[in-house]
Design a protein around this motif. Structure first.
Motif, PDB file in Angstrom:
ATOM      1  N   LEU A 167     -21.639  13.983   2.162  1.00 47.95           N
ATOM      2  CA  LEU A 167     -22.321  14.960   1.288  1.00 47.95           C
ATOM      3  C   LEU A 167     -21.690  13.558   0.022  1.00 47.95           C
ATOM      4  N   VAL A 168     -20.265  13.268   0.273  1.00 47.06           N
ATOM      5  CA  VAL A 168     -19.512  12.864  -1.051  1.00 47.06           C
ATOM      6  C   VAL A 168     -19.867  11.202  -0.260  1.00 47.06           C
ATOM      7  N   ASN A 169     -19.561  10.894   1.022  1.00 49.00           N
ATOM      8  CA  ASN A 169     -20.264   8.976   1.014  1.00 49.00           C
ATOM      9  C   ASN A 169     -21.467   8.627   0.471  1.00 49.00           C
ATOM     10  N   ALA A 170     -22.851   9.892   0.833  1.00 48.97           N
ATOM     11  CA  ALA A 170     -23.948   9.446   0.462  1.00 48.97           C
ATOM     12  C   ALA A 170     -23.362   9.573  -1.625  1.00 48.97           C
ATOM     13  N   LEU A 171     -22.658   9.881  -2.178  1.00 50.01           N
ATOM     14  CA  LEU A 171     -22.814  10.125  -4.086  1.00 50.01           C
ATOM     15  C   LEU A 171     -21.995   8.825  -3.903  1.00 50.01           C
ATOM     16  N   TYR A 172     -21.291   8.450  -3.028  1.00 51.77           N
ATOM     17  CA  TYR A 172     -20.437   6.974  -3.413  1.00 51.77           C
ATOM     18  C   TYR A 172     -21.692   5.597  -3.643  1.00 51.77           C
ATOM     19  N   GLY A 173     -22.502   6.297  -2.694  1.00 51.44           N
ATOM     20  CA  GLY A 173     -23.698   5.076  -1.910  1.00 51.44           C
ATOM     21  C   GLY A 173     -25.155   4.976  -2.974  1.00 51.44           C
ATOM     22  N   PHE A 174     -24.841   6.076  -3.938  1.00 51.67           N
ATOM     23  CA  PHE A 174     -26.127   6.513  -4.770  1.00 51.67           C
ATOM     24  C   PHE A 174     -26.327   5.767  -5.121  1.00 51.67           C
ATOM     25  N   GLU A 175     -27.556   5.291  -5.249  1.00 53.07           N
ATOM     26  CA  GLU A 175     -28.375   4.165  -6.570  1.00 53.07           C
ATOM     27  C   GLU A 175     -29.661   4.531  -7.192  1.00 53.07           C
ATOM     28  N   GLY A 176     -29.340   5.772  -7.579  1.00 54.57           N
ATOM     29  CA  GLY A 176     -30.484   5.976  -8.560  1.00 54.57           C
ATOM     30  C   GLY A 176     -29.712   6.847 -10.175  1.00 54.57           C
ATOM     31  N   LYS A 177     -28.555   5.899 -10.019  1.00 55.94           N
ATOM     32  CA  LYS A 177     -27.658   6.413 -11.199  1.00 55.94           C
ATOM     33  C   LYS A 177     -28.272   6.141 -12.827  1.00 55.94           C
ATOM     34  N   ASN A 178     -29.339   4.145 -12.958  1.00 62.30           N
ATOM     35  CA  ASN A 178     -30.139   3.523 -13.467  1.00 62.30           C
ATOM     36  C   ASN A 178     -30.655   4.775 -14.109  1.00 62.30           C
ATOM     37  N   ALA A 179     -31.210   5.924 -13.711  1.00 63.34           N
ATOM     38  CA  ALA A 179     -32.296   7.044 -13.957  1.00 63.34           C
ATOM     39  C   ALA A 179     -31.884   8.542 -14.559  1.00 63.34           C
ATOM     40  N   PRO A 180     -32.083   8.139 -15.759  1.00 61.52           N
ATOM     41  CA  PRO A 180     -31.115   9.176 -16.745  1.00 61.52           C
ATOM     42  C   PRO A 180     -31.992  10.330 -16.278  1.00 61.52           C
ATOM     43  N   GLN A 181     -33.122  10.799 -15.799  1.00 62.36           N
ATOM     44  CA  GLN A 181     -33.134  11.808 -15.086  1.00 62.36           C
ATOM     45  C   GLN A 181     -32.672  11.812 -13.365  1.00 62.36           C
ATOM     46  N   ASN A 182     -31.664  11.348 -13.420  1.00 62.74           N
ATOM     47  CA  ASN A 182     -31.380  11.612 -11.944  1.00 62.74           C
ATOM     48  C   ASN A 182     -29.955  12.007 -12.562  1.00 62.74           C
ATOM     49  N   ALA A 183     -29.297  12.467 -13.864  1.00 67.31           N
ATOM     50  CA  ALA A 183     -28.566  12.258 -14.167  1.00 67.31           C
ATOM     51  C   ALA A 183     -27.905  14.247 -13.590  1.00 67.31           C
ATOM     52  N   ALA A 184     -29.376  15.159 -14.047  1.00 60.93           N
ATOM     53  CA  ALA A 184     -28.997  16.445 -13.904  1.00 60.93           C
ATOM     54  C   ALA A 184     -28.892  16.464 -11.627  1.00 60.93           C
ATOM     55  N   VAL A 185     -29.709  15.549 -10.792  1.00 64.70           N
ATOM     56  CA  VAL A 185     -29.530  15.810  -9.105  1.00 64.70           C
ATOM     57  C   VAL A 185     -28.105  15.594  -9.406  1.00 64.70           C
ATOM     58  N   LEU A 186     -27.497  14.352  -9.685  1.00 65.96           N
ATOM     59  CA  LEU A 186     -25.827  14.236  -9.433  1.00 65.96           C
ATOM     60  C   LEU A 186     -25.501  15.049 -10.008  1.00 65.96           C
ATOM     61  N   ARG A 187     -25.582  15.999 -11.180  1.00 70.47           N
ATOM     62  CA  ARG A 187     -24.372  16.885 -11.701  1.00 70.47           C
ATOM     63  C   ARG A 187     -24.802  18.460 -10.318  1.00 70.47           C
ATOM     64  N   GLU A 188     -26.337  18.972 -10.272  1.00 69.20           N
ATOM     65  CA  GLU A 188     -26.029  19.439  -9.517  1.00 69.20           C
ATOM     66  C   GLU A 188     -25.358  19.127  -8.117  1.00 69.20           C
ATOM     67  N   ALA A 189     -25.505  17.727  -7.476  1.00 64.96           N
ATOM     68  CA  ALA A 189     -24.909  17.319  -6.205  1.00 64.96           C
ATOM     69  C   ALA A 189     -23.089  18.178  -6.287  1.00 64.96           C
ATOM     70  N   ILE A 190     -22.536  17.139  -7.510  1.00 66.65           N
ATOM     71  CA  ILE A 190     -21.083  17.079  -7.505  1.00 66.65           C
ATOM     72  C   ILE A 190     -20.520  18.931  -7.674  1.00 66.65           C
ATOM     73  N   GLU A 191     -21.243  19.877  -8.363  1.00 68.09           N
ATOM     74  CA  GLU A 191     -20.615  20.989  -8.269  1.00 68.09           C
ATOM     75  C   GLU A 191     -21.293  21.777  -6.899  1.00 68.09           C
ATOM     76  N   SER A 192     -22.209  20.912  -6.748  1.00 65.02           N
ATOM     77  CA  SER A 192     -22.595  21.642  -5.149  1.00 65.02           C
ATOM     78  C   SER A 192     -21.260  21.893  -4.016  1.00 65.02           C
ATOM     79  N   ILE A 193     -20.468  20.179  -3.904  1.00 64.67           N
ATOM     80  CA  ILE A 193     -19.044  19.700  -3.536  1.00 64.67           C
ATOM     81  C   ILE A 193     -18.601  20.667  -4.061  1.00 64.67           C
ATOM     82  N   LEU A 194     -17.427  20.976  -5.405  1.00 61.13           N
ATOM     83  CA  LEU A 194     -16.766  21.716  -5.590  1.00 61.13           C
ATOM     84  C   LEU A 194     -16.939  22.677  -5.284  1.00 61.13           C
TER      85      LEU A 194
END
Length: 824
Positions: A695-722
């Motif tokens: 999952l961490v590897n997938a986040l390093y390759g995540f290409e959706g960071k240009n879209a602000p609506q993806n911020a919530a997904v990224l936050r969810e992903a990072i929090e889940s990992i922690l």
RNA sequence: GCCCGGGUGGCGGAAUUGGUAGACGCAAGGGACUUAAAAUCCCUCGCCGGCAACGGUGUACCGGUUCGAGUCCGGUCCCGGGCACCA
């Protein structure tokens, strides 16, 4: 937040916080589901080793996981503090075992705290504390009154020079491992616990422990070794008494042609006729010098000696010479074996060697057995012959019929026999719990009255290493007045086997300060049984069987209503380096302190959990540790790189995501599902960690960071990992959790759960085989039907060449997975 | 000897119920960044053949069951744990 991950800083901060806030202190709480998690407590040998790091890391993952799941978790730690090494150290350093032990405990406690293990330290127990062992003495007295503790003579390995008892492993080629003098078998009066009285229950409950590994249960069943058969009396010629044997093969009774006794059998010397006495004595002496393991080995030379006496086969009236034989064990069955050379291999070899008579009583179908031509015993089933009224029936049936007949005639009776022997608990050592007994010349064996407990270990004792037990030489301890008659008497100077302490420590943890008894009944019944017990596979039989026995004894003494101490058992493998167990002599020891200093506790924990699943041996690799450290740095960087992007993003709105966002969310939730299953159901922490890495590897390759609506997904992903990593690496995740703006703890937040809608695949990858060989893979819609998938498989361009010119015989479809086209 | 386990790339391991062998990590090789190196990031990576597409082969060894076996069955070899006083 800080850009660089500095483990020492982070770990010190959180360990301080946990300690000062007593974060893992627990009390009985009926509003929550309890969970008692226990790891086998260590012997305070000086420093912890990697085996401990592994054992306690595994335990801590579960403790923290269960807390996140909302359980009221009891997770205690203590010290198995009595034992020989303390005494040896005392001899060497001219010090006292207590000093050595308590210093070790202090040091090792510090080491465990540095690992960030989530124990309730207020429950710490050391078995060498009087507050602990005095209760053991009380239980001993109750067992004595019930006949569950008793004294009998038994044989021990004895080194005359060291004046001490030796364990089998301390005997090398019949000589003492220290001084090389010849070891003798000495008869000693010893205390025993009557575990055999619980043999049936211990066996029966092996079928009621579904949470135990099957192999451990099998080992325990074999250890108990219940076998059914008959006890049969063989009248002695010229005596009124008889020899009792136990046999599982009463169907071969008519073929018993001689008698074999253990050389230790009480009648052995008595039966020796005057002219054979010298030879018999010599033989007994010789057997006493051979060790038990060799003696029972199949390829061990069978030897014996004729006593000169005879007994009578009760069904054939045959006169049977009585031999002593080295392969007959004194403590199995009755120490006497009816010898049937035609149908028992050991008896066969023995009879051939000493030219003893043979009589075939079971014939296999098709071949005719004759004693003269047999080259081995026939041990299978067959038809009865030469067996009087039982001739002609099958031997399996004869087993029943002969047993009935023996009972009816009063010659014998049906009985069960156990391989399990009573538990010898006497130790001629100082550093253990004194056995609370007094010997009086007038009154005999007198239990120490309860008001006089505890029998304290005296501190003014010398440790010279010579002349036997130090307690036996301590006059002030030994000399006592008889509590019954007041005359001069002596104390028992043996101490108890340290397995006794480890047989009930899990109960003491429930109420460690209880001063009215070994434990508080109500509290014990709240916490017991242990929901998960974790420890080395090397304890599969002895410790675990003794603890089960002791629990049942305490139950029957009225202390509590608990049948079994451990509901679930996880047996962990050893830590190996360079192909063998870590040991000082091999110079392959990894020092946990150095590891923590270099990488931090989180890395040490992570590697020991990632390198292998718990039940397998773990191969230590210094380079592998680097990899775990690298991963934690990647996690740290992931948070610090994205912290401004995820900002204060709120909950995910599944319909408002880009394709990349949707795909990432699927990975996140699939990971949560997998990690939860791996941790909760299988304890496969290595694959759980691997999934987090992916999952961490997938986040390093995540290409959706240009879209602000993806911020919530990224936050969810990072929090889940922690959250998912929190049980494994609690310090670094706590720090990052705080950095992402959470005022509370991850434990309060709880374990993440996956969204069933988020894990649904839109397309499936189907494997296409031709005659079982992989030829292609096709992607189909998730809702495609069987015919559609089969058609797509057969139309695939990589598949077509393999079908050309051949007839399709069959097409196998495994839904959602695979198509196998069988051609011929 | 007896009882109980285990054997998968160069290494640790994954494959959960008989369905893509080799996830993840390490090591190795290549590239990016850098004056340079470290760190970091990206790519390749069972073996044999082939420029490649691809083909063959492969889970200690031998044999069997099955459309299909690392997984099930029978046998063999090797390694480890326990064997009652190390804990």
């Amino acid at each position: 937040m800080q850009e660089k991950y500095i483990p020492a800083q982070v770990e010190e901060k959180w360990q301080h916080q946990w300690e000062s806030g007593k974060a893992f202190k627990v009390a009985e709480d009926r509003s929550k589901q309890k969970y008692y998690l226990l790891e086998m407590f260590p012997y305070p040998s000086g420093r912890i080793h990697m085996g401990h790091v592994r054992n306690y890391s595994i335990g801590d993952v579960l403790a923290r996981f269960k807390r996140m799941r909302g359980f009221n978790v009891l997770h205690p730690m203590g010290w198995d503090a009595f034992g020989m090494p303390a005494e040896n150290a005392a001899i060497q350093n001219k010090s006292h075992p207590a000093k050595w032990t308590y210093e070790n405990i202090d040091y090792m406690r510090g080491q465990l705290k540095k690992l960030g293990l989530s124990y309730d330290w207020d429950r710490e127990v050391a078995t060498c504390n009087v507050d602990y062992y005095k209760w053991e003495q009380r239980v001993f007295l109750e067992m004595y009154r019930k006949g569950l503790a008793y004294k009998k003579t038994s044989f021990v390995n004895w080194c005359p020079k060291c004046d001490t008892v030796l364990a089998n492993e301390q005997v090398e080629d019949g000589c003492c491992w220290r001084c090389d003098s010849e070891v003798v078998q000495k008869e000693l009066e010893q205390w025993f616990f009557r575990i055999t009285a619980y043999a049936d229950e211990l066996l029966e409950y092996t079928d009621k422990l579904p949470g135990w590994p099957e192999r451990v249960l099998t080992m325990q069943r074999n250890w108990i070794g219940r076998s059914t058969g008959c006890e049969i009396d063989f009248p002695l010629e010229g005596h009124l008494s008889s020899i009792k044997v136990f046999t599982t093969r009463q169907d071969t009774l008519y073929g018993a042609t001689f008698m074999s006794l253990a050389p230790e059998h009480p009648l052995a010397l008595e039966l020796a006729t005057p002219e054979r006495r010298a030879e018999v004595e010599e033989f007994i002496e010789k057997v006493r010098k051979t060790d038990r393991i060799k003696r029972t080995a199949e390829d061990f030379e069978k030897e014996g000696v004729f006593t000169g006496s005879y007994c009578t086969n009760p069904v054939t009236n045959r006169r049977m010479p009585i031999y002593l034989a080295n392969f007959v064990l004194p403590d199995y069955g009755t120490g006497a074996v009816m010898a049937v050379p035609t149908h028992d291999q050991r008896d066969f070899e023995f009879a051939r060697k000493y030219d003893l008579p043979m009589q075939v009583v079971i014939q296999p179908e098709g071949v005719e057995l004759t004693p003269a031509t047999m080259t081995a015993a026939y041990t299978e089933e067959g038809i009865m012959v030469n067996s009087g009224q039982f001739d002609g029936i099958r031997s399996s049936e004869a087993k029943e019929r002969i047993a009935d007949y023996l009972e009816k005639e009063g010659i014998g009776k049906k009985t069960a026999n156990f391989r399990l022997r009573d538990w010898g608990i006497s130790r001629q050592r100082y550093w253990g719990s004194p056995i609370p007994i007094i010997y009086c010349d007038l009154c005999g064996v007198v239990p120490v009255p309860e008001k006089d407990l505890p029998v304290l270990l005296p501190m003014d004792v010398e440790f010279s290493g010579e002349g036997g037990s130090p307690l036996a030489k301590a006059e002030s301890f030994r000399n006592v007045t008889c509590p019954q008659c007041g005359e001069i008497a002596r104390r028992e100077t043996d101490t108890m086997d340290t397995f006794v302490e480890s047989s009930w420590y899990f109960l003491r943890y429930c109420s460690p300060d209880c001063n009215t008894g070994p434990f508080d009944r109500e509290k014990a019944e709240y916490w017991m049984s242990v929901d998960q017990y974790i420890g080395g596979i090397e304890h599969a039989v002895m410790h675990l069987l003794y603890a089960r026995f002791f629990t049942k004894v305490l139950r029957d003494l009225g202390y509590m209503a608990v049948d079994e101490p451990f509901v679930n058992l996880l047996t962990q493998g050893m830590v190996i380096k360079d192909g063998s167990k870590m040991s000082k002599s091999k110079g392959n020891v990894v020092d946990p302190d150095a590891l923590i200093r270099k990488y931090g506790a989180d890395t040490a924990r992570l590697f020991s959990l990632f390198a292998a699943p718990p039940e397998k041996d773990l191969d230590w690799s210094d380079q592998g540790v680097d990899g775990s450290y690298r991963f934690l740095n990647r996690v740290w960087k992931l948070v610090s790189d994205n912290i401004s992007f995820i900002g204060n993003a709120g909950p995910v709105n599944p319909s408002g995501l880009t394709e990349e966002g949707k795909a990432l969310r699927r990975i996140v939730h699939k990971t949560i599902r997998k990690v939860t299953e791996d941790v909760e159901d299988r304890f496969h922490f290595n694959t759980a960690i691997a999934a987090c890495m992916e999952l961490v590897n997938a986040l390093y390759g995540f290409e959706g960071k240009n879209a602000p609506q993806n911020a919530a997904v990224l936050r969810e992903a990072i929090e889940s990992i922690l959250l998912m990593l929190a049980p494994f690496v609690p310090h670094v995740t706590a720090e990052l959790w705080q950095a992402t703006g959470h005022p509370g703890t991850m434990e309060e937040h709880g374990w993440p759960s996956y969204d069933p809608e988020a894990v649904v695949d839109e397309e499936l990858l189907i494997i296409v085989q031709v005659n079982g060989k992989l030829r292609s893979k096709v992607t189909v819609a998730a809702d495609a039907g069987e015919d559609e998938v089969k058609a797509a498989a057969q139309a695939d361009e990589k598949v077509i060449p393999h079908l050309e010119g051949k007839i399709i015989r069959k097409v196998i479809y495994v839904p959602g997975k695979l198509v196998n086209i069988v051609v011929g």
